[in-house]
Design an enzyme around this catalytic site. Sequence first.
Site, PDB file in Angstrom:
ATOM      1  N   LYS A 166       0.829  -1.207   0.000  1.00 43.69           N
ATOM      2  CA  LYS A 166       0.000   0.000   0.000  1.00 43.69           C
ATOM      3  C   LYS A 166       0.868   1.263   0.000  1.00 43.69           C
ATOM      4  O   LYS A 166       0.441   2.314  -0.464  1.00 43.69           O
ATOM      5  CB  LYS A 166      -0.918   0.023   1.225  1.00 43.69           C
ATOM      6  CG  LYS A 166      -1.820  -1.194   1.390  1.00 43.69           C
ATOM      7  CD  LYS A 166      -2.849  -1.301   0.292  1.00 43.69           C
ATOM      8  CE  LYS A 166      -3.979  -2.265   0.631  1.00 43.69           C
ATOM      9  NZ  LYS A 166      -3.565  -3.673   0.737  1.00 43.69           N
TER      10      LYS A 166
HETATM   11  C1  LIG Z   1      -4.171  -4.775   0.238  1.00 42.58           C
HETATM   12  C2  LIG Z   1      -3.333  -6.005   0.171  1.00 42.58           C
HETATM   13  C3  LIG Z   1      -3.584  -7.006  -0.767  1.00 42.58           C
HETATM   14  C4  LIG Z   1      -4.747  -6.932  -1.723  1.00 42.58           C
HETATM   15  O1  LIG Z   1      -4.574  -5.916  -2.676  1.00 42.58           O
HETATM   16  P1  LIG Z   1      -5.843  -5.369  -3.482  1.00 42.58           P
HETATM   17  O2  LIG Z   1      -5.305  -4.255  -4.291  1.00 42.58           O
HETATM   18  O3  LIG Z   1      -6.823  -4.923  -2.443  1.00 42.58           O
HETATM   19  O4  LIG Z   1      -6.360  -6.506  -4.294  1.00 42.58           O
HETATM   20  C5  LIG Z   1      -2.740  -8.100  -0.807  1.00 42.58           C
HETATM   21  N1  LIG Z   1      -1.722  -8.223   0.064  1.00 42.58           N
HETATM   22  C6  LIG Z   1      -1.451  -7.281   0.990  1.00 42.58           C
HETATM   23  C7  LIG Z   1      -0.327  -7.485   1.926  1.00 42.58           C
HETATM   24  C8  LIG Z   1      -2.237  -6.133   1.071  1.00 42.58           C
HETATM   25  O5  LIG Z   1      -1.960  -5.204   1.993  1.00 42.58           O
END
Ligand SMILES: *Cc1c(COP(=O)(O)O)cnc(C)c1O
Length: 496
Positions: free
Chosen positions: A112
């Site tokens: 993120k």
């Molecule tokens: C948010 C997240 C995901 C999923 O990503 P999306 O874009 O919501 O599909 C997968 N792994 C981790 C560690 C995340 O923080």
Amino acid sequence: MELMYSSTRNKNEKVTASEAILKGLAADGGLFVPDCIPALDVSIDELSKMSYQETAYAVMKQFLTDFTEEELKTCINRAYDSKFDTPEIAPLVEANGAYYLELFHGSTIAFKDMALSILPHLLITSARKNNVKNEIVILTATSGDTGKAALSGFADVEGTKIIVFYPKNGVSPIQEKQMVTQKGANTHVVGIHGNFDQAQSGVKAMFSNAALKEELEKAGYQFSSANSINIGRLVPQIVYYVYAYAKLYENGVIAKDEKVNVVVPTGNFGNILAAYYAKNMGLPIGKLICASNENKVLYDFFTTGEYDKNREFILTNSPSMDILISSNLERLVYRVAGNDAEKNAELMKSLSTTGKYEITDAMKENLKDFYGNYTSEEETAAVIKALYEDTGYIIDTHTAVAAGVYGKYKADTQDTDTKTIIVSTASPFKFTRSVMNAIDSKYDTWEDFELVDELSRLGNVAVPNAIDEIRNAPVLHKTVCEAEDMEKVVKAFLSI
Ligand SMILES: *Cc1c(COP(=O)(O)O)cnc(C)c1O
């Protein structure tokens, strides 16, 4: 030429990129999508010589066309700096024949950070460009990682406040500790008695609440979203696919125009959608492999064409993927419907009234770029253990879901030759307990920070700064509420 954005549910209202970033969600509840997906206008040879920041500019300038070169470069340089623990920003690591794209080198050690390091800068720039005088209130629901990355990005950013809701019993101990210790006078963190989908629905309801909007306006506030539905998060995520491809080419792993597959551990469908946009920009991507955990609503969708969220919500050891309503899927549905906002609106209405919808055969045909599968909790743990024992490389639980699904993909399709990028979305240190338990059940009784040190020893990697700084940090946020009371809590924080 200016690229305009419209809602996935109504193509008449057009906004600029900066307006779309400010609004987050369209007034009709739809998501902003660009009128067309621009083609990459630099060659792979050129890209292969670029830094991460230069690649980011090459990609983002095509989507954020109302930003000046100076504005966009300033945002990029402020985001992708020494907050990342490697100048590569997004390094690739080969293990067992696949290429792990490590997206966890930012300040909160999950992917993120890739978008949330830049979103505050994009948002503040957008506010200035559009003469916004109100203070911007970022309202976010998190399954664990978005919350911390957004808090860290927005803490003490002038002209903003941020309120994060997380499922009280649905995040890892380290994730919770990271959030509730967040500093910054403009930050608020709230646990809800409920799951991520309830938190997300509560936030969405506030966004589309006209009366609330008016009350905020009177008090000099306006909402915006840091969730992955914001185009300001989606666009920065396209960058690392382009960057990774160019690096594989530069390193001689692939020939020019050779296709690579990407495997993405998926929850809200933002990350894999960015890969799809990269493919549509002309990046030679073969299959987009969508990996789910036991909340396998997307696997079912890709295999049957029916999206059905009416099922038990399962708490897994990959909590950032514990999602039954993958918001960004709406952008894909819109596109495979031939950019048909009316058709999409009808399906989304069905989703909100009955919890499900079914796409047409023609739409299904347009999903051929995707392959979906999932792993069970046992399979995920076995993947972590096996990879560690074979190679010494330790991956987190989310990445392990992707690695496990990649194994299933190869067995299913016999496509074993195509070079493959596995998107590594979190540092194993963020999910230490689950990771260490997967390696050996003897760790079950160890304390959280003992496990951290042991993981560092086994994997031969230093403990990340993000973990060290929470060891003894005081808890600063203690609010917990019912899902129905989210609006009340927001009003209390804003004193309205
Ligand atoms: C948010 C997240 C995901 C999923 O990503 P999306 O874009 O919501 O599909 C997968 N792994 C981790 C560690 C995340 O923080």
